[in-house]
Design a protein around this motif. Structure first.
Motif, PDB file in Angstrom:
ATOM      1  N   GLY A  24       0.828  -1.206   0.000  1.00  0.00           N
ATOM      2  CA  GLY A  24       0.000   0.000   0.000  1.00  0.00           C
ATOM      3  C   GLY A  24       0.863   1.257   0.000  1.00  0.00           C
ATOM      4  O   GLY A  24       1.997   1.250   0.486  1.00  0.00           O
ATOM      5  N   PHE A  25       0.334   2.340  -0.531  1.00  0.00           N
ATOM      6  CA  PHE A  25       1.105   3.571  -0.648  1.00  0.00           C
ATOM      7  C   PHE A  25       1.536   4.139   0.706  1.00  0.00           C
ATOM      8  O   PHE A  25       2.629   4.685   0.831  1.00  0.00           O
ATOM      9  N   VAL A  26       0.692   3.999   1.709  1.00  0.00           N
ATOM     10  CA  VAL A  26       1.059   4.509   3.038  1.00  0.00           C
ATOM     11  C   VAL A  26       2.227   3.698   3.593  1.00  0.00           C
ATOM     12  O   VAL A  26       3.205   4.266   4.093  1.00  0.00           O
ATOM     13  N   ASP A  27       2.139   2.362   3.475  1.00  0.00           N
ATOM     14  CA  ASP A  27       3.247   1.519   3.927  1.00  0.00           C
ATOM     15  C   ASP A  27       4.514   1.843   3.146  1.00  0.00           C
ATOM     16  O   ASP A  27       5.603   1.948   3.722  1.00  0.00           O
ATOM     17  N   LEU A  28       4.366   1.994   1.841  1.00  0.00           N
ATOM     18  CA  LEU A  28       5.511   2.329   1.003  1.00  0.00           C
ATOM     19  C   LEU A  28       6.128   3.658   1.432  1.00  0.00           C
ATOM     20  O   LEU A  28       7.350   3.790   1.527  1.00  0.00           O
ATOM     21  N   GLY A  29       5.288   4.629   1.732  1.00  0.00           N
ATOM     22  CA  GLY A  29       5.783   5.929   2.189  1.00  0.00           C
ATOM     23  C   GLY A  29       6.567   5.818   3.478  1.00  0.00           C
ATOM     24  O   GLY A  29       7.608   6.473   3.646  1.00  0.00           O
ATOM     25  N   GLN A  30       6.095   4.980   4.379  1.00  0.00           N
ATOM     26  CA  GLN A  30       6.809   4.785   5.635  1.00  0.00           C
ATOM     27  C   GLN A  30       8.156   4.105   5.410  1.00  0.00           C
ATOM     28  O   GLN A  30       9.157   4.466   6.048  1.00  0.00           O
ATOM     29  N   VAL A  31       8.193   3.153   4.499  1.00  0.00           N
ATOM     30  CA  VAL A  31       9.462   2.503   4.160  1.00  0.00           C
ATOM     31  C   VAL A  31      10.419   3.545   3.593  1.00  0.00           C
ATOM     32  O   VAL A  31      11.588   3.631   3.993  1.00  0.00           O
ATOM     33  N   GLU A  32       9.933   4.364   2.656  1.00  0.00           N
ATOM     34  CA  GLU A  32      10.762   5.402   2.044  1.00  0.00           C
ATOM     35  C   GLU A  32      11.288   6.374   3.107  1.00  0.00           C
ATOM     36  O   GLU A  32      12.446   6.789   3.060  1.00  0.00           O
ATOM     37  N   LEU A  33      10.440   6.732   4.062  1.00  0.00           N
ATOM     38  CA  LEU A  33      10.843   7.634   5.137  1.00  0.00           C
ATOM     39  C   LEU A  33      12.004   7.043   5.941  1.00  0.00           C
ATOM     40  O   LEU A  33      12.985   7.728   6.227  1.00  0.00           O
ATOM     41  N   LEU A  34      11.905   5.769   6.279  1.00  0.00           N
ATOM     42  CA  LEU A  34      12.975   5.111   7.037  1.00  0.00           C
ATOM     43  C   LEU A  34      14.265   5.002   6.217  1.00  0.00           C
ATOM     44  O   LEU A  34      15.364   5.139   6.768  1.00  0.00           O
ATOM     45  N   VAL A  35      14.120   4.797   4.921  1.00  0.00           N
ATOM     46  CA  VAL A  35      15.306   4.756   4.051  1.00  0.00           C
ATOM     47  C   VAL A  35      15.952   6.144   4.008  1.00  0.00           C
ATOM     48  O   VAL A  35      17.160   6.292   4.180  1.00  0.00           O
ATOM     49  N   GLN A  36      15.139   7.162   3.794  1.00  0.00           N
ATOM     50  CA  GLN A  36      15.659   8.531   3.727  1.00  0.00           C
ATOM     51  C   GLN A  36      16.297   8.961   5.046  1.00  0.00           C
ATOM     52  O   GLN A  36      17.255   9.726   5.062  1.00  0.00           O
ATOM     53  N   ALA A  37      15.763   8.439   6.158  1.00  0.00           N
ATOM     54  CA  ALA A  37      16.302   8.788   7.472  1.00  0.00           C
ATOM     55  C   ALA A  37      17.591   8.018   7.774  1.00  0.00           C
ATOM     56  O   ALA A  37      18.220   8.257   8.805  1.00  0.00           O
ATOM     57  N   GLY A  38      17.969   7.114   6.890  1.00  0.00           N
ATOM     58  CA  GLY A  38      19.225   6.393   7.051  1.00  0.00           C
ATOM     59  C   GLY A  38      19.150   5.118   7.859  1.00  0.00           C
ATOM     60  O   GLY A  38      20.188   4.524   8.168  1.00  0.00           O
ATOM     61  N   PHE A  39      17.957   4.681   8.230  1.00  0.00           N
ATOM     62  CA  PHE A  39      17.831   3.437   8.984  1.00  0.00           C
ATOM     63  C   PHE A  39      18.131   2.223   8.107  1.00  0.00           C
ATOM     64  O   PHE A  39      18.574   1.191   8.600  1.00  0.00           O
ATOM     65  N   TYR A  40      17.861   2.335   6.810  1.00  0.00           N
ATOM     66  CA  TYR A  40      18.086   1.256   5.849  1.00  0.00           C
ATOM     67  C   TYR A  40      18.710   1.852   4.606  1.00  0.00           C
ATOM     68  O   TYR A  40      18.447   3.002   4.257  1.00  0.00           O
TER      69      TYR A  40
END
Length: 140
Positions: A24-40
């Motif tokens: 889902g787009f919301v889940d995808l957005g959260q994944v992207e946020l964590l990637v951008q924040a450097g967690f992954y």
């Protein structure tokens, strides 16, 4: 709900399999946020980590099921010698693998059909197209 497809990939090797999931787009957005924040480092890193965490969480269940079902865990290599030995003994193999089953490239399709009664794979199978076709009705 609309879902965005995500391809989970890793450098190609004989030890990995590519998966495609819809998220889902919301889940995808959260994944992207964590990637951008450097967690992954990227989406795939996040998804592999999530999968490993879930597998660790259910490790005891996996162990119990594997022992109950007489399943080979990890890599199972099936050679011409293995199949010829079974055939010579008048036996057919019932092969169960959780992981990767590899039927050697030099195994003739006819020998595989004569020596393998069932092939249950929870993971991936590497075999020639001819062997896969010969065993198609026996692969689960």
């Amino acid at each position: 709900m609309t879902r965005a497809p995500i391809a989970v990939s890793k450098p190609k090797s004989s030890e990995s399999e590519k998966l495609t999931i819809n998220l889902g787009f919301v889940d995808l957005g959260q994944v992207e946020l964590l990637v951008q924040a450097g967690f992954y480092s990227n989406r795939s890193d996040f998804i592999r980590t999530a999968i490993r965490n879930q597998l660790e969480r259910h490790a005891e269940t996996v162990k119990q099921v594997v022992s109950q079902r007489s399943v080979d865990l990890g890599l199972r290599h099936i050679s011409v010698r293995d199949l010829e030995a079974a055939k010579a003994a008048g036996q057919m193999l019932d092969i169960r693998v959780l992981g990767l089953a590899v039927i050697a490239a030099d195994v003739p399709a006819e020998l595989a059909r004569e020596a393998i009664s069932t092939l249950t794979i929870l993971g991936a199978l590497q075999a020639s197209d001819a062997v896969k076709a010969a065993l198609a009705d026996r692969i689960f």
